[in-house]
Structures are given as C-alpha cells and as structure tokens.
Motif scaffolding. Structure first.
Motif, PDB file in Angstrom:
ATOM      1  N   UNK A  49       4.710 -37.283  -4.993  1.00 30.26           N
ATOM      2  CA  UNK A  49       5.440 -37.357  -6.318  1.00 30.26           C
ATOM      3  C   UNK A  49       5.029 -35.727  -7.699  1.00 30.26           C
ATOM      4  N   UNK A  50       4.009 -34.923  -6.213  1.00 31.29           N
ATOM      5  CA  UNK A  50       3.780 -33.665  -7.123  1.00 31.29           C
ATOM      6  C   UNK A  50       4.908 -32.820  -6.551  1.00 31.29           C
ATOM      7  N   UNK A  51       5.894 -32.967  -5.437  1.00 26.87           N
ATOM      8  CA  UNK A  51       7.191 -32.409  -5.499  1.00 26.87           C
ATOM      9  C   UNK A  51       8.106 -32.540  -5.940  1.00 26.87           C
ATOM     10  N   UNK A  52       8.588 -33.804  -6.402  1.00 22.64           N
ATOM     11  CA  UNK A  52       9.786 -34.408  -7.643  1.00 22.64           C
ATOM     12  C   UNK A  52       9.380 -33.512  -8.321  1.00 22.64           C
ATOM     13  N   UNK A  53       8.164 -33.598  -9.345  1.00 23.16           N
ATOM     14  CA  UNK A  53       7.557 -32.763 -10.986  1.00 23.16           C
ATOM     15  C   UNK A  53       7.759 -31.325 -10.724  1.00 23.16           C
ATOM     16  N   UNK A  54       7.805 -30.964  -9.462  1.00 22.96           N
ATOM     17  CA  UNK A  54       8.311 -29.092  -9.241  1.00 22.96           C
ATOM     18  C   UNK A  54       9.605 -29.346  -9.126  1.00 22.96           C
ATOM     19  N   UNK A 107       5.502 -21.525 -17.513  1.00 17.99           N
ATOM     20  CA  UNK A 107       3.866 -21.510 -16.480  1.00 17.99           C
ATOM     21  C   UNK A 107       3.832 -22.179 -14.990  1.00 17.99           C
ATOM     22  N   UNK A 108       4.203 -24.230 -15.224  1.00 16.73           N
ATOM     23  CA  UNK A 108       4.372 -24.443 -13.736  1.00 16.73           C
ATOM     24  C   UNK A 108       4.634 -23.860 -12.273  1.00 16.73           C
ATOM     25  N   UNK A 113       0.036 -22.606  -6.854  1.00 16.86           N
ATOM     26  CA  UNK A 113      -0.888 -22.162  -5.530  1.00 16.86           C
ATOM     27  C   UNK A 113      -0.055 -23.186  -4.392  1.00 16.86           C
ATOM     28  N   UNK A 114       1.099 -23.567  -4.539  1.00 15.76           N
ATOM     29  CA  UNK A 114       1.809 -24.550  -3.522  1.00 15.76           C
ATOM     30  C   UNK A 114       3.373 -23.772  -3.202  1.00 15.76           C
ATOM     31  N   UNK A 115       4.355 -23.806  -2.355  1.00 14.81           N
ATOM     32  CA  UNK A 115       5.634 -23.847  -2.273  1.00 14.81           C
ATOM     33  C   UNK A 115       5.925 -25.308  -2.915  1.00 14.81           C
ATOM     34  N   UNK A 116       7.511 -25.155  -3.202  1.00 14.92           N
ATOM     35  CA  UNK A 116       8.313 -26.631  -4.280  1.00 14.92           C
ATOM     36  C   UNK A 116       9.467 -26.283  -3.443  1.00 14.92           C
ATOM     37  N   UNK A 129       3.253 -16.282  -3.602  1.00 14.79           N
ATOM     38  CA  UNK A 129       2.655 -15.329  -2.469  1.00 14.79           C
ATOM     39  C   UNK A 129       4.366 -14.437  -2.199  1.00 14.79           C
ATOM     40  N   UNK A 130       4.654 -14.400  -3.342  1.00 17.17           N
ATOM     41  CA  UNK A 130       5.637 -13.462  -3.607  1.00 17.17           C
ATOM     42  C   UNK A 130       5.345 -11.936  -4.306  1.00 17.17           C
TER      43      UNK A 130
END
Ligand code: HEM
Ligand code: HEM
Length: 196
Positions: A49-54, A107-108, A113-116, A129-130
């Motif tokens: 669900x989080x990854x779909x949001x991102x 802003x998202x 703090x995680x990769x999309x 991490x960039x």
C-alpha cells in the motif's frame, strides 16, 4: 478530437492528463488510508500500500511537469460567460491546484526515507541517499535527514494531505458541478465530451 486545446474545448492531451491525474489522486488517498486503517505495520500489504502511494504520487509529479510544458505551448479554451471576479477566482483556483500538484509530490518524495519501488518495476532512490541531498541539505543547510524531514512531513501530511488539498480539490469539484447543473454552461463539457 483535436490534440491541442481550441477556443471551445480542452484538447485530448490536456483531458487525458487531467483525468489521469484525478484518478491517481484518488489512488494516492485510497492507498495511504488503506495502509493506515486496514493493514498491520510491517506486513507485506502495508508495504504494498505504501509503495502504491509513492508510485501514484511520483506519477502525478511527472505528469504535472509535462502538463505545465504542454499548457505553455497551448491556448486555453475561452471562459464561459460570467463576472470578472468569477473568472479571476477560477483562474487563481487553477493556479492553486497547480501549486498542490507540485508541492504535494515534491514534499512526499524529499521527505520519504525509503526508495520508491515504482509500480514494482524499478527503484527510484530515496532523496536522502542522493548527491543533491548531500550537497544541499547536509553541506548547504547543515541538517541531517531526521531534522530535515520533520517540517517537510508536516507540509506533506497535515498541511496539504489532510487540509489544503482536500479543500482546494473539493472546491474545484463543487465549482465544476455548479457550472454543469446550476449554471448549465459548458465548463465541464470542455473537459469531457466537448459537446455543445
Ligand atoms: C498525488 C500526490 C500525493 C498525495 C495526494 C499524497 C497525500 C498523502 C496523504 C493524504 C498522506 C497521509 C497523511 C496522514 O498521515 O494523515 C500521505 C502520507 C505519505 N505520503 Fe503522500 N501524497 C502524494 C504523493 C507522495 C509521494 C510522491 C511520496 C513519496 C515518493 C509520498 C510519501 C508519503 C509518505 C511516506 C507518507 C506517510 C505514509 C504513512 O504514514 O502511512 N506521497 N500522503
Ligand atoms: C471529479 C473530479 C474533477 C472534476 C469534475 C474536474 C473538473 C474540471 C473542469 C470542468 C475543468 C475545466 C475548468 C475551466 O476550464 O474553467 C478542470 C480544470 C482543471 N482541473 Fe479539474 N476536475 C476534477 C479533479 C481534479 C483534480 C483532482 C485536480 C488536481 C488536483 C484537478 C486540477 C485541475 C486543474 C489544474 C485545471 C486547470 C486546467 C488548466 O486550465 O490548465 N482537477 N477540472
């Protein structure tokens, strides 16, 4: 249907981007609140669900860039009859929505703090991490990710996610319905069927 906008209607490209964005917005809200309300922390569903949001959110961010370029190269359809004040309110309302379309995905992305895992196809590295983060936030502002993330998260979640976006999009939808059903003008048709 013309690709470009005409005096009477939005063209196919503007319509596709508009309605795809609307759908992705809905997807972004459904996925994040599904995660909050219906999943347990640290389960596969919670992560999906989080990854779909991102992914939905990043797509909105990419689309708004294309949309702004396309808009700059196009005329806008003529306004429907109405007072100067109503036209001014409509135009500023649209600018405010463009503000939402830029600020919310941005802003998202920079506050996460995680990769999309973009639709589980490939990874977009988290901002922290960039090299840009290192150059601007760490070396330029002297902040670590946790300190940087707090105000950004506030803007993304509380200020926009829970308040301004809902007010602006809600007002926008109400205005479109008012034009269609009360004023009975072509405002909604310009963005849909294009009929007279
Ligand atoms: C259409 C664009 C977007 C919209 C409308 C949107 C909206 C929201 C909303 C409403 C929330 C929940 C606020 C709350 O906690 O009550 C949220 C949380 C969040 N958003 Fe977005 N967002 C968008 C794009 C993005 C993007 C592009 C990213 C990152 C790449 C992102 C990352 C996050 C994260 C990490 C959370 C916290 C998730 C959680 O607590 O479950 N968002 N967003
Ligand atoms: C059911 C949902 C929606 C309906 C019925 C709707 C309807 C419309 C209509 C009728 C127009 C043309 C207005 C005019 O020419 O005066 C329009 C334009 C626009 N809409 Fe929506 N909309 C919806 C959702 C959204 C969402 C979710 C967003 C973004 C957050 C959005 C952003 C915009 C923007 C920025 C414009 C201006 C386009 C331009 O002139 O560049 N809309 N919408």
């Amino acid at each position: 249907m013309a690709l470009k906008n005409t005096a009477d209607n939005y063209g196919a490209i503007a319509k596709w981007i508009h309605w795809l964005t609307a759908l992705l917005f809905l997807g972004a809200y459904l996925s994040v609140y599904y995660r909050h309300w219906f999943t347990e922390y640290k389960t596969p569903e919670n992560w999906t669900a989080l990854q779909l949001h991102l992914s939905f959110g990043v797509t909105v961010g990419v689309l708004v860039v294309l949309r702004i370029i396309w808009r700059a190269k196009n005329r806008l359809p003529d306004d429907e009859p109405g007072s100067k004040l109503a036209h001014l309110a409509a135009h500023w309302g649209h600018y405010a929505l463009y503000g939402v379309l830029i600020i919310v995905p941005l802003t998202g992305y920079i506050g996460t703090g995680v990769d999309t895992e973009f639709y589980f196809l490939f990874n977009i590295p988290e901002f922290g991490n960039t090299a840009l983060f290192e150059a601007v936030v760490v070396n330029g502002l002297g902040l670590d990710f946790e300190t940087f993330e707090k105000p950004i998260d506030f803007i993304h979640k509380a200020l926009f996610g829970e308040l301004l976006t809902l007010l602006l999009v809600g007002g926008h939808i109400a205005a479109a319905l008012y034009h269609h059903f009360v004023k009975k003008d072509r405002t909604l048709k310009k963005m849909t069927s294009g009929n007279a």
